[in-house]
Motif scaffolding. Structure first.
Motif, mmCIF file in Angstrom:
data_model
loop_
_atom_site.group_PDB
_atom_site.id
_atom_site.type_symbol
_atom_site.label_atom_id
_atom_site.label_comp_id
_atom_site.label_asym_id
_atom_site.label_seq_id
_atom_site.Cartn_x
_atom_site.Cartn_y
_atom_site.Cartn_z
ATOM 1 N N GLY A 191 -28.737 -23.966 -32.582
ATOM 2 C CA GLY A 191 -29.689 -23.594 -33.607
ATOM 3 C C GLY A 191 -29.605 -22.112 -33.901
ATOM 4 O O GLY A 191 -28.641 -21.446 -33.522
ATOM 5 N N SER A 192 -30.623 -21.626 -34.575
ATOM 6 C CA SER A 192 -30.692 -20.211 -34.951
ATOM 7 C C SER A 192 -31.771 -19.523 -34.127
ATOM 8 O O SER A 192 -32.853 -20.064 -33.942
ATOM 9 C CB SER A 192 -31.006 -20.079 -36.442
ATOM 10 N N VAL A 193 -31.462 -18.324 -33.676
ATOM 11 C CA VAL A 193 -32.397 -17.574 -32.839
ATOM 12 C C VAL A 193 -32.179 -16.090 -33.099
ATOM 13 O O VAL A 193 -31.076 -15.674 -33.501
ATOM 14 C CB VAL A 193 -32.180 -17.934 -31.354
ATOM 15 N N GLN A 194 -33.203 -15.304 -32.875
ATOM 16 C CA GLN A 194 -33.062 -13.857 -33.017
ATOM 17 C C GLN A 194 -32.456 -13.257 -31.751
ATOM 18 O O GLN A 194 -32.565 -13.838 -30.661
ATOM 19 C CB GLN A 194 -34.423 -13.232 -33.303
ATOM 20 N N ALA A 195 -31.852 -12.107 -31.912
ATOM 21 C CA ALA A 195 -31.267 -11.396 -30.777
ATOM 22 C C ALA A 195 -32.316 -11.219 -29.678
ATOM 23 O O ALA A 195 -33.479 -10.899 -29.960
ATOM 24 C CB ALA A 195 -30.729 -10.048 -31.221
ATOM 25 N N GLY A 196 -31.889 -11.450 -28.450
ATOM 26 C CA GLY A 196 -32.795 -11.383 -27.315
ATOM 27 C C GLY A 196 -33.410 -12.715 -26.947
ATOM 28 O O GLY A 196 -34.026 -12.845 -25.876
ATOM 29 N N GLY A 197 -33.250 -13.697 -27.817
ATOM 30 C CA GLY A 197 -33.816 -15.013 -27.568
ATOM 31 C C GLY A 197 -32.959 -15.865 -26.655
ATOM 32 O O GLY A 197 -31.926 -15.415 -26.143
ATOM 33 N N LEU B 76 -29.584 -13.455 -25.879
ATOM 34 C CA LEU B 76 -28.520 -13.715 -26.840
ATOM 35 C C LEU B 76 -28.294 -12.519 -27.759
ATOM 36 O O LEU B 76 -29.226 -11.793 -28.111
ATOM 37 C CB LEU B 76 -28.839 -14.964 -27.658
ATOM 38 N N LYS B 77 -27.030 -12.361 -28.135
ATOM 39 C CA LYS B 77 -26.603 -11.256 -28.998
ATOM 40 C C LYS B 77 -25.955 -11.829 -30.259
ATOM 41 O O LYS B 77 -25.434 -12.955 -30.224
ATOM 42 C CB LYS B 77 -25.586 -10.380 -28.269
ATOM 43 N N PRO B 78 -25.933 -11.070 -31.336
ATOM 44 C CA PRO B 78 -25.268 -11.578 -32.554
ATOM 45 C C PRO B 78 -23.824 -11.984 -32.310
ATOM 46 O O PRO B 78 -23.337 -12.937 -32.933
ATOM 47 C CB PRO B 78 -25.372 -10.387 -33.514
ATOM 48 N N GLU B 79 -23.149 -11.317 -31.400
ATOM 49 C CA GLU B 79 -21.751 -11.664 -31.115
ATOM 50 C C GLU B 79 -21.603 -12.981 -30.362
ATOM 51 O O GLU B 79 -20.490 -13.464 -30.164
ATOM 52 C CB GLU B 79 -21.049 -10.539 -30.344
ATOM 53 N N ASP B 80 -22.710 -13.574 -29.930
ATOM 54 C CA ASP B 80 -22.674 -14.901 -29.317
ATOM 55 C C ASP B 80 -22.634 -16.003 -30.376
ATOM 56 O O ASP B 80 -22.500 -17.184 -30.027
ATOM 57 C CB ASP B 80 -23.886 -15.117 -28.413
ATOM 58 N N THR B 81 -22.783 -15.629 -31.634
ATOM 59 C CA THR B 81 -22.738 -16.617 -32.710
ATOM 60 C C THR B 81 -21.390 -17.325 -32.735
ATOM 61 O O THR B 81 -20.340 -16.682 -32.771
ATOM 62 C CB THR B 81 -22.989 -15.929 -34.070
ATOM 63 N N ALA B 82 -21.416 -18.655 -32.670
ATOM 64 C CA ALA B 82 -20.193 -19.453 -32.603
ATOM 65 C C ALA B 82 -20.562 -20.930 -32.585
ATOM 66 O O ALA B 82 -21.728 -21.284 -32.422
ATOM 67 C CB ALA B 82 -19.392 -19.115 -31.345
ATOM 68 N N VAL B 83 -19.533 -21.749 -32.713
ATOM 69 C CA VAL B 83 -19.684 -23.169 -32.405
ATOM 70 C C VAL B 83 -19.369 -23.322 -30.919
ATOM 71 O O VAL B 83 -18.323 -22.857 -30.453
ATOM 72 C CB VAL B 83 -18.751 -24.042 -33.252
ATOM 73 N N TYR B 84 -20.261 -23.962 -30.193
ATOM 74 C CA TYR B 84 -20.107 -24.144 -28.757
ATOM 75 C C TYR B 84 -19.659 -25.575 -28.498
ATOM 76 O O TYR B 84 -20.267 -26.532 -28.992
ATOM 77 C CB TYR B 84 -21.415 -23.844 -28.037
#
Length: 124
Positions: free
Chosen positions: A10-16, A86-94
């Motif tokens: 899903g979508s989450v803000q940095a630090g979440g 979580l950081k923006p650079e963690d954005t990906a398909v897992y």
């Protein structure tokens, strides 16, 4: 044959935080080592974490240590990836993956079965 179904992205803000789940089914899935990989847009598929068949041994790529935790619930035949800070650079398909063997694998080629992937988006 092993089938893997991921959920929890899903979508989450940095630090979440997010917790991904991977439900496995199939004759050999309980004896399989499992892993999580991720693939950002335009990037290669990278190793995130792995866990052996019993859950007693885990391994993480350096950038995930202390933030991500892999675990497995053997009776439920499910593997989890708890992701904190979580950081923006963690954005990906897992992607969840399973081996035919019990021991850890560290490379995509070590794995024999793959799930369809779940999107994680971290905004700043």
């Amino acid at each position: 044959q092993v089938q893997l179904v991921e959920s929890g992205g899903g979508s989450v803000q940095a630090g979440g935080s997010l917790r991904l789940s991977c439900a496995a089914s199939g004759r050999t899935s309980r004896g399989s080592a499992m892993g999580w990989f991720r693939q950002g847009a335009g990037k290669e598929r990278d190793f995130v974490a792995a866990i052996n068949w019993s859950g007693g041994t885990t391994y993480y790529t350096d950038s995930m240590k202390g933030r991500f935790t892999i675990s497995r619930d053997i009776p439920r035949n499910t593997v989890y990836l708890q992701m904190n800070s979580l950081k923006p650079e963690d954005t990906a398909v897992y992607y969840c993956a399973a081996r035919k063997t019990r021991e850890l694998g560290y490379y995509a080629d070590d794995y024999d079965y793959w799930g369809q992937g779940t999107q994680v988006t971290v905004s700043s």
